[in-house]
Write an enzyme that holds these catalytic residues in place. Sequence first.
Site, PDB file in Angstrom:
ATOM      1  N   LEU A  83       0.783  -1.165  -0.126  1.00 25.18           N
ATOM      2  CA  LEU A  83       0.001  -0.063   0.009  1.00 25.18           C
ATOM      3  C   LEU A  83       0.864   1.527  -0.033  1.00 25.18           C
ATOM      4  O   LEU A  83       0.436   2.155  -0.603  1.00 25.18           O
ATOM      5  CB  LEU A  83      -1.059   0.043   1.134  1.00 25.18           C
ATOM      6  CG  LEU A  83      -1.955  -1.043   1.329  1.00 25.18           C
ATOM      7  CD1 LEU A  83      -2.748  -1.119   2.739  1.00 25.18           C
ATOM      8  CD2 LEU A  83      -2.959  -1.030  -0.036  1.00 25.18           C
ATOM      9  N   GLY A  84       2.002   1.200   0.608  1.00 24.83           N
ATOM     10  CA  GLY A  84       2.795   2.445   0.608  1.00 24.83           C
ATOM     11  C   GLY A  84       3.865   2.035   1.840  1.00 24.83           C
ATOM     12  O   GLY A  84       4.119   0.868   2.091  1.00 24.83           O
ATOM     13  N   GLY A 103       6.482   4.087   4.766  1.00 25.71           N
ATOM     14  CA  GLY A 103       6.531   5.280   5.847  1.00 25.71           C
ATOM     15  C   GLY A 103       7.805   5.180   6.665  1.00 25.71           C
ATOM     16  O   GLY A 103       8.644   4.231   6.257  1.00 25.71           O
ATOM     17  N   GLY A 104       7.909   5.898   7.658  1.00 23.92           N
ATOM     18  CA  GLY A 104       9.159   5.561   8.378  1.00 23.92           C
ATOM     19  C   GLY A 104       9.241   4.416   9.067  1.00 23.92           C
ATOM     20  O   GLY A 104      10.588   3.924   9.534  1.00 23.92           O
ATOM     21  N   PHE A 105       8.240   3.803   9.627  1.00 23.13           N
ATOM     22  CA  PHE A 105       8.403   2.508  10.082  1.00 23.13           C
ATOM     23  C   PHE A 105       8.629   1.376   9.294  1.00 23.13           C
ATOM     24  O   PHE A 105       9.345   0.745   9.484  1.00 23.13           O
ATOM     25  CB  PHE A 105       6.814   2.023  10.592  1.00 23.13           C
ATOM     26  CG  PHE A 105       6.509   0.648  11.424  1.00 23.13           C
ATOM     27  CD1 PHE A 105       6.721   1.046  12.824  1.00 23.13           C
ATOM     28  CD2 PHE A 105       6.649  -0.237  10.833  1.00 23.13           C
ATOM     29  CE1 PHE A 105       6.755  -0.081  13.507  1.00 23.13           C
ATOM     30  CE2 PHE A 105       6.457  -1.387  11.643  1.00 23.13           C
ATOM     31  CZ  PHE A 105       6.201  -1.524  12.897  1.00 23.13           C
ATOM     32  N   GLY A 106       8.313   1.265   7.986  1.00 24.95           N
ATOM     33  CA  GLY A 106       8.729   0.369   6.931  1.00 24.95           C
ATOM     34  C   GLY A 106       7.449   0.351   6.066  1.00 24.95           C
ATOM     35  O   GLY A 106       6.572   0.960   5.932  1.00 24.95           O
ATOM     36  N   LYS A 130       2.023  -3.490   8.921  1.00 19.79           N
ATOM     37  CA  LYS A 130       2.942  -2.712   9.007  1.00 19.79           C
ATOM     38  C   LYS A 130       4.258  -3.470   9.373  1.00 19.79           C
ATOM     39  O   LYS A 130       4.209  -3.975  10.525  1.00 19.79           O
ATOM     40  CB  LYS A 130       2.711  -1.451   9.871  1.00 19.79           C
ATOM     41  CG  LYS A 130       1.702  -0.422   9.578  1.00 19.79           C
ATOM     42  CD  LYS A 130       1.645   0.601  10.689  1.00 19.79           C
ATOM     43  CE  LYS A 130       2.822   1.237  10.945  1.00 19.79           C
ATOM     44  NZ  LYS A 130       2.565   2.297  12.125  1.00 19.79           N
ATOM     45  N   ASP A 157       2.307  13.405  17.113  1.00 19.41           N
ATOM     46  CA  ASP A 157       2.370  13.321  15.751  1.00 19.41           C
ATOM     47  C   ASP A 157       1.280  13.514  14.721  1.00 19.41           C
ATOM     48  O   ASP A 157       1.071  12.638  13.896  1.00 19.41           O
ATOM     49  CB  ASP A 157       3.396  12.309  15.229  1.00 19.41           C
ATOM     50  CG  ASP A 157       3.986  12.480  13.761  1.00 19.41           C
ATOM     51  OD1 ASP A 157       4.135  13.606  13.486  1.00 19.41           O
ATOM     52  OD2 ASP A 157       4.471  11.507  13.211  1.00 19.41           O
TER      53      ASP A 157
END
Length: 411
Positions: free
Chosen positions: A99-100, A102-105, A121, A218
């Site tokens: 799906l995409g 981010g900073g997590f992975g 995630k 955040d």
Amino acid sequence: MFLFSYDHVDVSGSESSHHRIYLTVITVIIALFMLNLALVGFCVWRRKKRSSRSMSGMAISLTERRNDEGTEAKGLDLPLFDLGTVADATGNFSIESKLGEGGFGPVYKGKLEDEQEIAVKRLSKTSVQGVDEFKNEVVLIAKLQHRNLVRLLGCCIEGEERMLIYEYMPNGSLDSFLFDEAKGWLLNWPTRYSIIVGIARGLLYLHQDSRLRIIHRDLKASNILLDMHMNPKISDFGMARIFGGDDTEVNTMRVVGTYGYMSPEYAMDGIFSVKSDVFSFGVLVLEIISGKKNRGIYDSSRRLNLLGYTWSLWREGKGLELVDEAIGDSYPKAEVLRCMKVGLLCVQERPEDRPTMSAVMLMLGSDSALLPQPRQPGFVAMRGPLEPDSSTSKQDSLSINNVSVTMFEGR
């Protein structure tokens, strides 16, 4: 002849001596370099081992707290998924399921055997967010249940794999609609107003109504997910902090969050409280009304960001000029102006001037004339890199791949 031979021997001896010194120096440099390399490698290995041990300990802790059926952790009410189940659900983490990121992975869409859709995630080995954020989210969000918070279904801790399994949000994140001219028209005013109220309810729960008092730290458009009915759900609790006892604010040297949504006292002095989240909420409200990012430039002569631009329009009695063109001309003007006023009250520079989320909920349903007059917002002018006045970009303008910014400041 004798003199010639003597000079010849002396020169040869000198060259030989210099050669030996040169070799010695090179050898020492290489040895020091190799030693330094070995030390760096050892430190990296120890760090990975420590993280692995920490997560293994966490896995054991969760496993020990499982009930007799082995399905849920008693203390966390959190199921543990095995790696095979998650791999099967996501097509072995196929590109098509992604799906995409981010900073997590990376984040993958999956479907369990009972046809339930999930979002996975997966903690990346190169994640800028890491084990601490993973543990924080597992322990914290498992204790939270609210219709406006994304629901954590479980986690997977197996070998080197660290994954969080969430309910799937078919409409993705708010920013993918809000800042895209091609999709912005899908957000009419009733939908936007419903999203504002839903986010407010979720924050009120975090700050006041949950078993824990939690500061999100955040809150931003990309961390608001939308379900199939466009109901908002606050997500990503990796940076969240629990307030204990009678704490009203905390001072930290580790400032985390996203530029443009941070309150002045937090960004500048590392002081955060519930009023920090209120500031972020105010920014979100003005972004939802305008369809513009806070860090854009909307008055090049004065370098005004969205907060400064809104404040300027408000003082001139031209607040409705802020409204996103995608909404059209048919909207309740009084309701829009009331939300704009609430947004401005939330982004006031002094935290003591900002309302609490319980007051915000009352304000959203009150007559605008009865609300206090807002004072100047904090951070009304751009201080960082310029961003053109555009609402077409899906990328978060503040960081690469929507990664939250972490700053280290000496106090």
